[in-house]
Design a protein around this motif. Structure first.
Motif, mmCIF file in Angstrom:
data_model
loop_
_atom_site.group_PDB
_atom_site.id
_atom_site.type_symbol
_atom_site.label_atom_id
_atom_site.label_comp_id
_atom_site.label_asym_id
_atom_site.label_seq_id
_atom_site.Cartn_x
_atom_site.Cartn_y
_atom_site.Cartn_z
ATOM 1 N N THR A 207 -24.976 -10.599 64.272
ATOM 2 C CA THR A 207 -23.577 -10.888 64.547
ATOM 3 C C THR A 207 -22.732 -10.178 63.500
ATOM 4 N N ILE A 208 -21.565 -9.728 63.924
ATOM 5 C CA ILE A 208 -20.637 -9.054 63.018
ATOM 6 C C ILE A 208 -19.310 -9.789 63.112
ATOM 7 N N GLY A 209 -18.884 -10.358 62.006
ATOM 8 C CA GLY A 209 -17.731 -11.229 62.028
ATOM 9 C C GLY A 209 -16.439 -10.555 61.614
ATOM 10 N N ILE A 210 -15.340 -11.085 62.154
ATOM 11 C CA ILE A 210 -14.007 -10.759 61.673
ATOM 12 C C ILE A 210 -13.222 -12.065 61.733
ATOM 13 N N GLY A 211 -12.949 -12.613 60.558
ATOM 14 C CA GLY A 211 -12.351 -13.932 60.518
ATOM 15 C C GLY A 211 -13.315 -15.005 60.979
ATOM 16 N N ALA A 212 -14.614 -14.810 60.707
ATOM 17 C CA ALA A 212 -15.640 -15.744 61.170
ATOM 18 C C ALA A 212 -16.572 -16.177 60.041
ATOM 19 N N GLY A 213 -16.135 -16.072 58.809
ATOM 20 C CA GLY A 213 -16.930 -16.543 57.688
ATOM 21 C C GLY A 213 -17.967 -15.553 57.206
ATOM 22 N N ASN A 214 -18.677 -15.946 56.134
ATOM 23 C CA ASN A 214 -19.599 -15.012 55.480
ATOM 24 C C ASN A 214 -21.056 -15.193 55.878
ATOM 25 N N GLN A 215 -21.318 -16.040 56.879
ATOM 26 C CA GLN A 215 -22.698 -16.231 57.323
ATOM 27 C C GLN A 215 -23.063 -15.355 58.518
ATOM 28 N N CYS A 216 -22.128 -14.545 58.982
ATOM 29 C CA CYS A 216 -22.468 -13.549 60.000
ATOM 30 C C CYS A 216 -23.353 -12.485 59.353
ATOM 31 N N ASP A 217 -24.026 -11.696 60.181
ATOM 32 C CA ASP A 217 -24.937 -10.667 59.669
ATOM 33 C C ASP A 217 -24.204 -9.424 59.193
ATOM 34 N N GLY A 218 -22.936 -9.336 59.480
ATOM 35 C CA GLY A 218 -22.128 -8.215 59.021
ATOM 36 C C GLY A 218 -20.655 -8.561 59.143
ATOM 37 N N GLN A 219 -19.809 -7.635 58.737
ATOM 38 C CA GLN A 219 -18.356 -7.835 58.791
ATOM 39 C C GLN A 219 -17.684 -6.576 59.312
ATOM 40 N N VAL A 220 -16.544 -6.768 59.970
ATOM 41 C CA VAL A 220 -15.732 -5.643 60.423
ATOM 42 C C VAL A 220 -14.271 -5.947 60.136
ATOM 43 N N LEU A 221 -13.523 -4.913 59.756
ATOM 44 C CA LEU A 221 -12.079 -5.000 59.617
ATOM 45 C C LEU A 221 -11.451 -3.752 60.233
ATOM 46 N N VAL A 222 -10.182 -3.864 60.603
ATOM 47 C CA VAL A 222 -9.410 -2.690 61.013
ATOM 48 C C VAL A 222 -9.114 -1.884 59.750
ATOM 49 N N VAL A 223 -9.504 -0.620 59.743
ATOM 50 C CA VAL A 223 -9.437 0.175 58.517
ATOM 51 C C VAL A 223 -8.017 0.283 57.976
ATOM 52 N N ASN A 224 -7.030 0.400 58.859
ATOM 53 C CA ASN A 224 -5.641 0.501 58.401
ATOM 54 C C ASN A 224 -5.203 -0.771 57.687
ATOM 55 N N ASP A 225 -5.703 -1.920 58.143
ATOM 56 C CA ASP A 225 -5.386 -3.189 57.477
ATOM 57 C C ASP A 225 -6.092 -3.276 56.130
ATOM 58 N N MET A 226 -7.373 -2.915 56.099
ATOM 59 C CA MET A 226 -8.174 -3.003 54.876
ATOM 60 C C MET A 226 -7.618 -2.095 53.779
ATOM 61 N N LEU A 227 -7.070 -0.960 54.178
ATOM 62 C CA LEU A 227 -6.525 -0.007 53.210
ATOM 63 C C LEU A 227 -5.060 -0.279 52.863
ATOM 64 N N GLY A 228 -4.492 -1.340 53.408
ATOM 65 C CA GLY A 228 -3.111 -1.678 53.086
ATOM 66 C C GLY A 228 -2.107 -0.707 53.669
ATOM 67 N N MET A 229 -2.423 -0.162 54.843
ATOM 68 C CA MET A 229 -1.507 0.768 55.502
ATOM 69 C C MET A 229 -0.612 0.069 56.528
ATOM 70 N N THR A 230 -0.922 -1.179 56.852
ATOM 71 C CA THR A 230 -0.190 -1.913 57.872
ATOM 72 C C THR A 230 0.793 -2.847 57.183
ATOM 73 N N LYS A 231 2.039 -2.464 57.129
ATOM 74 C CA LYS A 231 3.047 -3.219 56.372
ATOM 75 C C LYS A 231 3.304 -4.581 57.014
ATOM 76 N N GLY A 232 3.270 -5.623 56.182
ATOM 77 C CA GLY A 232 3.654 -6.949 56.644
ATOM 78 C C GLY A 232 2.594 -7.707 57.405
ATOM 79 N N PHE A 233 1.358 -7.183 57.480
ATOM 80 C CA PHE A 233 0.283 -7.855 58.220
ATOM 81 C C PHE A 233 -0.762 -8.340 57.232
ATOM 82 N N LYS A 234 -0.905 -9.659 57.076
ATOM 83 C CA LYS A 234 -1.847 -10.187 56.092
ATOM 84 C C LYS A 234 -2.404 -11.529 56.562
ATOM 85 N N PRO A 235 -3.273 -11.522 57.594
ATOM 86 C CA PRO A 235 -3.918 -12.760 58.012
ATOM 87 C C PRO A 235 -4.867 -13.272 56.928
ATOM 88 N N LYS A 236 -5.257 -14.519 57.045
ATOM 89 C CA LYS A 236 -6.072 -15.171 56.016
ATOM 90 C C LYS A 236 -7.369 -14.428 55.736
#
Length: 271
Positions: A207-236
């Protein structure tokens, strides 16, 4: 980080082996050649050519408007920029839900025209026959459960899914059905961490999680969000590893100032 140049292209088999040896899987989205090269060199395991390109590249509020042709364009660009990472492509809204034949033809087009290595489809039992048809054709499929952005008009918001027992039970049944259909992995988006942990432990596939905790087998993020390129978007769930929006606007501002003051180009920057 330094990447072992002898490591060959990551495959679905290697992704599943990572789960079995308890090695976490790192996935990021990517939409273009230049970013794909940087992600690949950085050691990313999987690049997801997400239909989130509709949001981050085209400015739409949802992922629904992006077309199959546009997804193929983005996917082919990413494939050309990689040598190690596995490239997974979203089938966009309306291209696989209607019928088994439609799903098959859409899947074949993406694989033939982009050179990608696998596809991702949103949904569970309601599209299971369509998924089986694609897998039986020799095309690897990653499932996607929980918050499925293509169904945003059904949900009404981007809130956490499967908080109540009925939806949680359906998600667990869907996950097992996707595994039995032959999916090599499942993305779990924005569901309670305890549920994601339970599903991950119950499955033989990662399983690959996004906003699903750290017990998934992997993680995914939108690269633009992870790199701080998306102004004003900061979910938990989002951790920003850079602040490129500020870096870019600062660099552009300096360029503008240099051009207007005739500081650029200087004597060493002209022929």
């Amino acid at each position: 980080m330094s990447v072992n140049k002898e490591i060959k292209r990551i495959t679905t088999v290697q992704v599943q082996e990572m789960k079995h040896r308890h090695e976490k899987i790192a996935m990021l989205t990517g939409y273009d050649f230049t970013m794909a090269k940087a992600l690949d060199e950085g050691g990313i395991d999987i690049i997801l050519v997400g239909d989130s390109a509709a949001n981050v590249f085209a400015g739409y509020e949802t992922t629904l408007p992006i077309t199959l042709d546009q997804m193929i364009y983005h996917a082919a660009s990413v494939v050309r920029g990689t040598t190690r990472a596995m490239v997974v492509v979203d089938l966009p809204f309306g291209e696989y839900q209607g019928s088994i034949d439609q799903a098959y033809l859409s899947a074949v087009r993406v694989m033939k025209e982009s050179g990608a290595h696998a596809l991702k489809l949103e949904g569970g039992l309601e599209i299971i026959d369509n998924i089986k048809k694609i897998i039986n054709a020799g095309i690897p499929v990653c499932g996607h459960l929980g918050l499925t952005p293509q169904a945003i008009n059904k949900f009404g918001n981007f809130g956490v899914r499967a908080k109540d027992d009925n939806e949680a039970e359906k998600l667990k049944a869907d996950a097992l059905a996707l595994q039995e259909a032959g999916c090599f992995a499942i993305v779990l988006e924005k569901i309670p961490a305890a549920l994601a942990a339970e599903v991950s432990a119950s499955l033989a596939i990662p399983t690959i999680g996004i906003g699903a905790g750290n017990q998934c087998d992997g993680q995914v993020l939108v690269v633009n969000d992870m790199l701080g390129m998306t102004k004003g978007f900061k979910p938990k769930f989002l951790r920003q590893y850079a602040q490129l929006y500020q870096e870019i606007t600062g660099a552009v501002g300096q360029y503008v100032a240099d051009v207007k003051s005739v500081n650029y180009p200087n004597d060493n920057e002209q022929y």
